[in-house]
Each structure stands twice: as structure tokens, then as C-alpha cells.
Write a protein that holds these residues in place. Structure first.
Motif, PDB file in Angstrom:
ATOM      1  N   SER A 113      -7.094  16.492   4.762  1.00 40.85           N
ATOM      2  CA  SER A 113      -6.822  15.879   3.461  1.00 40.85           C
ATOM      3  C   SER A 113      -6.832  16.891   2.331  1.00 40.85           C
ATOM      4  CB  SER A 113      -7.855  14.786   3.171  1.00 40.85           C
ATOM      5  OG  SER A 113      -7.838  13.803   4.187  1.00 40.85           O
ATOM      6  N   LYS A 114      -7.242  18.103   2.596  1.00 35.21           N
ATOM      7  CA  LYS A 114      -7.304  19.107   1.546  1.00 35.21           C
ATOM      8  C   LYS A 114      -5.917  19.599   1.180  1.00 35.21           C
ATOM      9  CE  LYS A 114     -11.891  20.962   2.657  1.00 35.21           C
ATOM     10  NZ  LYS A 114     -12.658  22.169   3.066  1.00 35.21           N
ATOM     11  N   ARG A 115      -5.761  19.928  -0.082  1.00 35.78           N
ATOM     12  CA  ARG A 115      -4.491  20.488  -0.532  1.00 35.78           C
ATOM     13  C   ARG A 115      -4.392  21.958  -0.139  1.00 35.78           C
ATOM     14  NH1 ARG A 115      -0.659  19.083  -4.236  1.00 35.78           N
ATOM     15  NH2 ARG A 115       0.498  20.795  -5.213  1.00 35.78           N
ATOM     16  N   ASN A 116      -5.489  22.683  -0.314  1.00 35.76           N
ATOM     17  CA  ASN A 116      -5.567  24.085   0.084  1.00 35.76           C
ATOM     18  C   ASN A 116      -6.465  24.173   1.314  1.00 35.76           C
ATOM     19  OD1 ASN A 116      -4.032  24.778  -2.215  1.00 35.76           O
ATOM     20  ND2 ASN A 116      -5.885  24.897  -3.474  1.00 35.76           N
ATOM     21  N   ARG A 117      -5.841  24.288   2.474  1.00 28.44           N
ATOM     22  CA  ARG A 117      -6.611  24.222   3.712  1.00 28.44           C
ATOM     23  C   ARG A 117      -6.961  25.593   4.276  1.00 28.44           C
ATOM     24  NH1 ARG A 117      -2.922  19.756   4.675  1.00 28.44           N
ATOM     25  NH2 ARG A 117      -1.469  21.139   5.759  1.00 28.44           N
ATOM     26  N   PHE A 118      -6.034  26.536   4.189  1.00 30.39           N
ATOM     27  CA  PHE A 118      -6.233  27.817   4.852  1.00 30.39           C
ATOM     28  C   PHE A 118      -6.050  28.957   3.862  1.00 30.39           C
ATOM     29  CE2 PHE A 118      -4.525  24.885   8.102  1.00 30.39           C
ATOM     30  CZ  PHE A 118      -5.647  24.824   8.909  1.00 30.39           C
ATOM     31  N   MET A 119      -6.607  30.112   4.230  1.00 32.62           N
ATOM     32  CA  MET A 119      -6.514  31.296   3.389  1.00 32.62           C
ATOM     33  C   MET A 119      -6.248  32.515   4.268  1.00 32.62           C
ATOM     34  SD  MET A 119     -10.540  31.897   2.490  1.00 32.62           S
ATOM     35  CE  MET A 119     -11.756  32.177   3.781  1.00 32.62           C
ATOM     36  N   CYS A 120      -5.919  33.621   3.617  1.00 29.28           N
ATOM     37  CA  CYS A 120      -5.650  34.881   4.312  1.00 29.28           C
ATOM     38  C   CYS A 120      -6.926  35.388   4.976  1.00 29.28           C
ATOM     39  CB  CYS A 120      -5.086  35.898   3.335  1.00 29.28           C
ATOM     40  SG  CYS A 120      -4.814  37.538   4.047  1.00 29.28           S
ATOM     41  N   ARG A 121      -6.778  35.961   6.145  1.00 28.53           N
ATOM     42  CA  ARG A 121      -7.941  36.453   6.885  1.00 28.53           C
ATOM     43  C   ARG A 121      -8.580  37.652   6.200  1.00 28.53           C
ATOM     44  NH1 ARG A 121     -11.957  37.697   9.036  1.00 28.53           N
ATOM     45  NH2 ARG A 121     -12.455  37.777  11.268  1.00 28.53           N
ATOM     46  N   VAL A 122      -7.809  38.424   5.444  1.00 32.90           N
ATOM     47  CA  VAL A 122      -8.315  39.659   4.840  1.00 32.90           C
ATOM     48  C   VAL A 122      -8.589  39.473   3.353  1.00 32.90           C
ATOM     49  CG1 VAL A 122      -7.827  42.111   4.436  1.00 32.90           C
ATOM     50  CG2 VAL A 122      -7.057  41.006   6.560  1.00 32.90           C
ATOM     51  N   THR A 123      -7.597  39.042   2.588  1.00 33.79           N
ATOM     52  CA  THR A 123      -7.729  38.958   1.133  1.00 33.79           C
ATOM     53  C   THR A 123      -8.287  37.629   0.653  1.00 33.79           C
ATOM     54  OG1 THR A 123      -5.462  38.153   0.887  1.00 33.79           O
ATOM     55  CG2 THR A 123      -5.804  40.547   0.903  1.00 33.79           C
ATOM     56  N   HIS A 124      -8.340  36.617   1.524  1.00 34.17           N
ATOM     57  CA  HIS A 124      -8.815  35.273   1.183  1.00 34.17           C
ATOM     58  C   HIS A 124      -7.935  34.591   0.128  1.00 34.17           C
ATOM     59  CE1 HIS A 124     -13.209  35.938   2.747  1.00 34.17           C
ATOM     60  NE2 HIS A 124     -12.267  36.232   3.655  1.00 34.17           N
ATOM     61  N   ASP A 125      -6.669  34.994   0.070  1.00 34.63           N
ATOM     62  CA  ASP A 125      -5.722  34.298  -0.793  1.00 34.63           C
ATOM     63  C   ASP A 125      -5.339  32.972  -0.154  1.00 34.63           C
ATOM     64  OD1 ASP A 125      -5.763  36.348  -2.599  1.00 34.63           O
ATOM     65  OD2 ASP A 125      -4.013  37.375  -1.724  1.00 34.63           O
ATOM     66  N   ILE A 126      -5.139  31.955  -0.974  1.00 34.15           N
ATOM     67  CA  ILE A 126      -4.795  30.635  -0.474  1.00 34.15           C
ATOM     68  C   ILE A 126      -3.372  30.662   0.078  1.00 34.15           C
ATOM     69  CG2 ILE A 126      -4.559  28.204  -1.036  1.00 34.15           C
ATOM     70  CD1 ILE A 126      -7.418  29.229  -1.090  1.00 34.15           C
ATOM     71  N   LEU A 127      -3.216  30.148   1.275  1.00 33.12           N
ATOM     72  CA  LEU A 127      -1.893  30.079   1.901  1.00 33.12           C
ATOM     73  C   LEU A 127      -1.206  28.780   1.519  1.00 33.12           C
ATOM     74  CD1 LEU A 127      -2.743  31.349   5.504  1.00 33.12           C
ATOM     75  CD2 LEU A 127      -1.841  32.661   3.580  1.00 33.12           C
ATOM     76  N   ASP A 156      -4.449  36.282  13.889  1.00 31.23           N
ATOM     77  CA  ASP A 156      -4.875  35.997  12.520  1.00 31.23           C
ATOM     78  C   ASP A 156      -3.665  35.896  11.603  1.00 31.23           C
ATOM     79  OD1 ASP A 156      -7.623  35.982  13.069  1.00 31.23           O
ATOM     80  OD2 ASP A 156      -7.703  38.181  13.021  1.00 31.23           O
ATOM     81  N   VAL A 157      -3.791  35.020  10.606  1.00 27.90           N
ATOM     82  CA  VAL A 157      -2.725  34.806   9.636  1.00 27.90           C
ATOM     83  C   VAL A 157      -3.097  35.524   8.348  1.00 27.90           C
ATOM     84  CG1 VAL A 157      -1.357  33.105   8.381  1.00 27.90           C
ATOM     85  CG2 VAL A 157      -2.200  32.575  10.670  1.00 27.90           C
ATOM     86  N   VAL A 158      -2.218  36.402   7.888  1.00 28.42           N
ATOM     87  CA  VAL A 158      -2.421  37.153   6.648  1.00 28.42           C
ATOM     88  C   VAL A 158      -1.176  36.999   5.788  1.00 28.42           C
ATOM     89  CG1 VAL A 158      -3.997  38.815   7.697  1.00 28.42           C
ATOM     90  CG2 VAL A 158      -1.545  39.277   7.701  1.00 28.42           C
ATOM     91  N   THR A 159      -1.313  37.284   4.520  1.00 31.96           N
ATOM     92  CA  THR A 159      -0.172  37.214   3.619  1.00 31.96           C
ATOM     93  C   THR A 159       0.703  38.453   3.783  1.00 31.96           C
ATOM     94  OG1 THR A 159      -1.438  38.259   1.842  1.00 31.96           O
ATOM     95  CG2 THR A 159      -1.485  35.843   1.968  1.00 31.96           C
ATOM     96  N   MET A 160       1.967  38.307   3.427  1.00 33.11           N
ATOM     97  CA  MET A 160       2.875  39.445   3.489  1.00 33.11           C
ATOM     98  C   MET A 160       2.494  40.511   2.474  1.00 33.11           C
ATOM     99  SD  MET A 160       4.922  39.038   5.972  1.00 33.11           S
ATOM    100  CE  MET A 160       6.030  40.389   5.585  1.00 33.11           C
ATOM    101  N   GLU A 161       1.867  40.111   1.382  1.00 30.34           N
ATOM    102  CA  GLU A 161       1.375  41.099   0.421  1.00 30.34           C
ATOM    103  C   GLU A 161       0.299  41.985   1.048  1.00 30.34           C
ATOM    104  OE1 GLU A 161      -0.480  41.241  -4.126  1.00 30.34           O
ATOM    105  OE2 GLU A 161      -0.222  39.330  -3.059  1.00 30.34           O
TER     106      GLU A 161
END
Length: 301
Positions: free
Chosen positions: A216-230, A244-249
């Protein structure tokens, strides 16, 4: 110059807006609509079920699937291949039987032609003796005339009517091609193999004050390294060794510098960085193929 409204009825030109409005109200023609964010899946949803993945796996092309759903899809395709293969083999056996029957019929026709040639030799020998008898009975009257019936001699085997099944046109049989046993990805259309699946590990957002369920959360997951919201607007990638899922940045600024895994320190290659296919945002600059069309009844003159 005055401005013309969309519903202007005093103009001499049938405008584009009026034509579209009349098409919508008439119920005829092709209806086109641009899909919105609610019509496309999120980045963490399965491409088959369109629901959040319980056991996510990713293909080498970056498409995310629920493991249960994609395995069921593969099994269904293999069962379909088995059914088509049985039908193909049945048709091939039937075709072989027909070819054997045609060969046997050709052999019988050759035998009949040979018998006919042999019988004609005997008939020629008695032709001279029969000619004298025919001349003697020529003046016997109408009973000695040649018959005009179409059932005399060998003509009795040929029916006078041509409306018989052997002479009527027949439709050609549909030929079934040999089915391909390769299972294709429903999204990319490339061969799909179970051993190519990579388990994906999403890092959930750690918020001790939020008691809402994860789904039910709007922001469920984040980057494994930077902790940015996916999200659908944040390009992400999956690292093959750990999933692991990380951002392209993070990939561009941290990982590509020394090509090492930021958590385990393992050496990486370009093949180990799999871009995750983004979800839908509703913006044309972010996603492709957001327009859809449906055919409605057409008025014909």
C-alpha cells in the motif's frame, strides 16, 4: 478577426474539432485515445500479471516477471507445442498414407494399361475373320446397324452425368507447418530460457514510523547504495551477481569508475549491469507507445 469556438455553427468550414465530436457521438469509425499513468504498470510489477512481484526475476533484456507467472507461461507454451506437434505428426502420417494409396492406384492403372495392350493384340488377329462375318450380315436390315447408345461396349463404365464427387472441385487441405519449440518472451519476442533468469532483490524503504503495508505504500523500494527512492521516473538497473537494484545515476557516478560491485567489491562487466525497463508515467517524453486505437463499426455506402 474574431475567434471561432469549437461548437461554432455559423462557419462555412467543417472543422477538425466538429468532425471529432461527431465521430464520438455517432459511434462509428476508429476511436483513438492516449493512455494515462493508470493504464500502465509500475516499475516493480510483473509484465504478465501487472501486479507487484512476490518473487521477482528479470530477463537479460530487463523485463521483470513474477517467477510463478513466468514459469506457468513457459509450461503453457510447452504444452501448446506438444499439442501442435501431435497434430503435425498425425497429418504427416495421413499424408504418407495418401501417397501410398496414390502409388498403389498408379500401379493398378499401369497393370490395366498393360492388360489392355495385350488384349488388343489378340483382337487384331481375329479382326480379319470377323470382317467377313460383318460383311455378310451388313444387308440383314436395321438390326445389323451400329448402336448409338452411350452404354454399349466399354462406355457402360462412364456415366453420362458429370455431377459426381470425383469431378467436382474440392478445397485444398490446409497444411500445418512444423511448430517451433522455442519459447519467446512475451515482451521482447526473444528466446526465453529459465537458466537466464536473474533473481531480483529490491531494498524496501526503512521507515520505522510508517506502519502501512508494503503493497500500500507509495514509495516502496529504494536504491541499494544511495537509498534514493525508486519509481517510474527514476531509471534503475539490476546488478547480475547479487540481483540488487540501483539507480542509473549510481551506475554512472560510482560503479562505472572502477567496475566493482559497491557492496561486495566483485569485478563487474557491462553484461552484469542490466537496465530495468521503466514503468509508466503518462508522459510522452518518458515512455513509448502510449497511444491506442480501437476499431468501431464503419458506415458503408
Amino acid at each position: 478577426m474574431t475567434r471561432h469556438g469549437k461548437n461554432c455553427t455559423a462557419g462555412m468550414v467543417y472543422t477538425y474539432q466538429e468532425r471529432k465530436k461527431d465521430a464520438r457521438q455517432s459511434g462509428y469509425g476508429t476511436d483513438q485515445i492516449r493512455t494515462s499513468k493508470d493504464s500502465v504498470k509500475d516499475f516493480d510489477c510483473c509484465c504478465l500479471t501487472l501486479q507487484p512481484c512476490r518473487d521477482p526475476v528479470i530477463t537479460p533484456d530487463g523485463y521483470l516477471y513474477d517467477k510463478e507467472a513466468i514459469l506457468e507461461y513457459i509450461i503453457t507454451k510447452k504444452n501448446e507445442f506438444s499439442r501442435k506437434m501431435k497434430q503435425y505428426e498425425k497429418e504427416k502420417r495421413q499424408e504418407e498414407l495418401e501417397m501410398e494409396e496414390l502409388a498403389a492406384a498408379e500401379q493398378r492403372s499401369r497393370l490395366r494399361r498393360f492388360e489392355g495392350q495385350e488384349s488388343s493384340i489378340i483382337s487384331k488377329l481375329g479382326a480379319a475373320a470377323g470382317a467377313a462375318a460383318t460383311t455378310a450380315t451388313a444387308g440383314a436390315g436395321p438390326s445389323g446397324d451400329a448402336s448409338v447408345s452411350n452404354m454399349t461396349a466399354d462406355k457402360a463404365r462412364k456415366l453420362p452425368s458429370f455431377w459426381i464427387p470425383s469431378l467436382t472441385p474440392a478445397a485444398k487441405k490446409s497444411v500445418i507447418k512444423k511448430p517451433d519449440k522455442t519459447v519467446l518472451c512475451p515482451m521482447s519476442g526473444r528466446p526465453l530460457r529459465v537458466k537466464d533468469f536473474i533473481a531480483v532483490v529490491f531494498t524496501p524503504v526503512c521507515d520505522p514510523h510508517d506502519k502501512t503495508a508494503l503493497i500500500s505504500k507509495r514509495n516502496r523500494f529504494m536504491c541499494r547504495v544511495t537509498h534514493d527512492i525508486l519509481g517510474n521516473t527514476v531509471p534503475a538497473a539490476v546488478l547480475r551477481p547479487t540481483g540488487d537494484v540501483v539507480t542509473m545515476e549510481c551506475v554512472e557516478k560510482l560503479i562505472r569508475k572502477d567496475m566493482r560491485h559497491p557492496v561486495t567489491g566483485e569485478l563487474l562487466t557491462e553484461a552484469d549491469i542490466i537496465p530495468l525497463q521503466m514503468g509508466g508515467t503518462g508522459f510522452a517524453g518518458t515512455n513509448d507507445q502510449l497511444s491506442t486505437s480501437g476499431a468501431r463499426p464503419v458506415m458503408q455506402v
